[in-house]
Write a protein that holds these residues in place. Structure first.
Motif: not given
Length: 745
Positions: A22-39
């Motif tokens: 439900r987050l905007p695309a840019k915000s959701a995309g930033r969470f890809r940096c949390v971990s390889r699994a999240w990416s």
């Protein structure tokens, strides 16, 4: 803090996924940096699809604004009803005007980077939510829309070319592929005596997230369509192209087959019409723009039966003057629907970035947005859309071929091999596979090839038979054909990063002889006076573009030595000539040359300030400034002087017919002139000049006017490679580069 976290439980994966979706695309995309699994999770097809559904609420539409006007600050904007205008991202697509062409296709849109006063411009696939953009190759001026000749010897038929091309963006749900489709066609002619000579249409496809490639033919050839250049509309797995013969050409994005639909009953042919999508149906909006005439909106309710329903007829005459003024635009079309008080209204966008909601049953319009009172500022009206819907999406646009070359060792190796081959060999290698074709069509390969393919290679000599038709022939093929040559008074420059510039009589051109490429040069300040030094060609390494400088005489009086110059410049692929300050010396009727970032002319000694020795004019293509330089210690006298580039250095050639000698002066780094060669021959014609130095053995290619040959400085011998069979007929052999450079293709 440690005690407070005791017993805390991680959120279930499905709950976390729903939150992030439900987050905007840019915000959701930033969470890809949390971990390889999240990416991996946030890049998966499942999450991209889920995010597309969750992050876009039908009751909260968002608009992309690309308005250009007096207040333009180089940004794209976004806006939601009831909210403020936000700066979305810098407008860095490379053109003066960014034109959004299509509604979002799972978040991706097709845009065009267009220049002022030019209908051409490159196409890009753009994701406004992430800011990613992919430039589509061969889209600024597609090769199929240019007149071409095959690289062959004699009497070769012209390749077919097209006047119109329409682009569309669609998505194949079966293969999960985004496809850009373009349809080439010509205007349909009425058949005479049962024959219809209209060239069959052609379709090409570019797959965004498929294997690295280039445009490829569609699986099925289209029918004899004559499409308008409006963008295609994607709906229910089909692209819809508006034709000018009363039909809509359909293209199945999955199996790549064509069909057609009939348009509504007559009434729209003679007015501007826009094909779009409205409320899940194909929509046709037509009416005379920039007037107060009615606007008609029709929907295709029954796709199989091709049953059109007239949704409304908007009569602007009943509106107030201010409302009519806002709605009067060169471009008007529905961009969506909204529900207010239980009633459905049609949301219209205009070319001036105004947005209005109109009740199909009549009544006054509701003005939703005008740019004047926002940070966007005043906007110019145009024939193209300035606002479209925007969808939050994480869909990737694909990877540019330049990036794929660097990431693949195999592709990089082939890049380094093919860049050494002659241009014709590279053209043949493009048939090997789509990846090689795409690689050799990139700007990085073309610019690298023109450098490496000409290292340690003997000068490539051609004879231009007719530059207007792209007829060029190798010198070896020309031998013995003097009787077929028509003297056109040709003057042509040395090669400059793959291109030559020249004139014949009153026809000026820029060409790449190895590609049989030639374009006519139009001037907006041409006084009809022809002299050899009026056009200079250079290359700007910072912008990777060729620069032309045009110098003309407004007045010229040899008796009083009074003169007045005017000067303009433009990029070869540009639209308009920009005025620049002329040089402080007059230029002679000698073709200029380009060396190390500067275009050089010889100063005319017969007008202007009197000088005891030769002077030169230099134009820096980066700073766009002229300067005066001292030439070698020789005077014009009765000899012939030429300026040229040899072995990367600026040279002045002075031939004396009375002594049968040619002195070749070369300027060193400290601007000191040294006589490198003193050539003595048995006989010279009036206009004698070197053309090039063979890098393989150091011999000088010399045009004596009577013959063409190589002079060996070590043995002082002259080897004739060509002698004029008809001395009264002067041919103009030119040196050209192995090059794939075609800036207007």
């Amino acid at each position: 803090m440690a005690e407070s976290n005791v017993g805390a439980q991680d959120l279930p994966d499905e709950v976390l996924t729903e939150i992030l979706a439900r987050l905007p695309a840019k915000s959701a995309g930033r969470f890809r940096c949390v971990s390889r699994a999240w990416s991996d999770m946030l890049s998966s097809d499942y999450f991209v699809d889920l995010h597309l559904r969750r992050a876009n609420r039908p009751d909260r539409p968002k608009l992309l604004l690309t308005a250009i006007g007096s207040s333009y600050d180089g940004y794209l904007y976004s806006w939601q009803p009831g909210g403020e205008v936000d700066k979305l991202m810098p407008d860095e697509f490379g053109g003066d005007v960014t034109v959004p062409l299509t509604k979002p296709c799972r978040g991706l849109i097709l845009v065009r980077a267009r220049n002022y006063g030019d209908d051409d411009g490159g196409y890009l696939v753009f994701n406004p939510s992430t800011g990613q953009a992919l430039a589509l190759p061969d889209s600024e001026k597609p090769l199929k829309t240019k007149f071409r000749r095959r690289n062959s010897r004699w009497d070769i038929p012209n390749l077919p070319f097209y006047i119109m091309v329409s682009y569309g963006l669609g998505y194949c749900t079966i293969k999960r592929e985004y496809k850009v489709v373009r349809l080439f066609s010509n205007r349909r002619h009425e058949p005479e005596d049962g024959d219809d000579d209209t060239t069959p249409a052609r379709a090409e496809i570019f797959v965004l997230n498929g294997t690295p490639g280039y445009w490829r033919p569609s699986a099925e050839n289209p029918l004899l369509y004559s499409v308008k250049e409006d963008p295609a509309v994607f709906l229910d797995g089909y692209l819809h192209f508006l034709c000018d013969d009363g039909r809509i050409a359909t293209f199945n994005i999955s199996d790549e087959t064509f069909g057609s639909l009939l348009l509504p009953p007559p009434g729209f042919e003679d007015v501007a019409s826009v094909l779009t999508e409205l409320d899940g149906c194909l929509c046709l909006c037509y009416g005379e723009p920039d007037t107060e005439d009615p606007i008609h909106v029709c929907l295709l309710r029954d796709y199989k039966e091709a049953r059109w329903e007239k949704l409304c007829c908007i009569d602007r005459a009943a509106w107030s003057e201010s409302e009519r003024t806002i709605f009067n635009s060169f471009w008007i079309a529905p961009i969506g629907t909204e529900y207010s008080g239980g009633e459905q209204k049609i949301v219209f966008g205009t070319g001036s970035c105004n947005v209005l909601a109109v009740d199909p049953d009549g009544g006054d319009p509701e003005i939703l947005f005008t740019p004047d009172d926002t940070i966007v500022g005043s906007c110019d009206d145009d024939f193209v859309p300035a606002c479209i819907l925007l969808e939050e999406s994480l869909a990737p646009v694909g990877v540019p071929m330049e990036d794929l070359i660097c990431s693949s060792p195999t592709t990089k190796a082939w890049f380094d091999i093919l860049k050494w081959l002659p241009a014709r060999s590279v053209l043949e290698m493009r048939l090997v596979c789509r990846e090689w074709r795409a690689m050799t069509m990139t700007d990085s390969f073309i610019h690298s090839h023109v450098i490496h393919a000409n290292l340690k290679r003997s000068p490539l000599i051609k004879v231009i038979l007719d530059p207007r038709s792209g007829l060029y022939i190798d010198l070896e093929e020309w031998t013995g054909r003097d009787g077929h040559y028509k003297d056109v008074g040709l003057v042509c420059s040395q090669p400059c990063h793959g291109l030559n510039v020249g004139s014949c009589q009153f026809w000026d051109f820029v060409c790449n002889p190895t590609m049989s490429y030639c374009e006519h040069i139009d001037f907006d300040d041409n006084d009809g006076t022809f002299f050899a030094g009026r056009i200079g060609l250079g290359y700007n390494t910072e912008t990777c573009k060729h620069v032309m400088v045009h110098i003309t005489y407004k007045t010229k009086n040899p008796e009083t030595r009074h003169y007045e110059l005017q000067c303009r410049m433009k990029y070869v692929d540009g639209c308009e000539w920009d005025p620049i300050n002329p040089p402080s010396r007059p230029v002679a009727a000698t073709p200029p040359t380009f060396v190390n970032g500067k275009i050089y002319w010889i100063v005319d000694p017969n007008i202007g300030p009197v000088s005891a020795r030769c002077e030169l004019i230099a134009f820096n293509v980066q700073t766009e400034q002229f300067e005066v330089l001292q030439g070698p210690p020789c005077t014009h006298g009765g000899g012939h002087m030429a300026i040229l580039e040899l072995q990367g250095a600026l040279c002045i050639s002075y031939s004396d017919q009375s002594r049968n000698t040619v002195d070749l002066w070369m300027m060193k780094d400290d601007r000191i002139w040294l006589m490198e060669y003193h050539i003595v021959l048995d006989k010279l014609a009036e206009n004698v000049a070197p053309l090039a130095v063979d890098p393989t053995d150091g011999r000088i290619l010399l045009n004596t006017g009577l013959s063409l040959g190589y002079y060996d400085p070590n043995t002082e011998a002259f080897e004739t490679i060509y002698t004029h069979a008809f001395p009264k007929i002067q041919i103009s052999p030119i040196v050209c580069h192995e090059s794939l450079v075609c800036p207007l293709n």
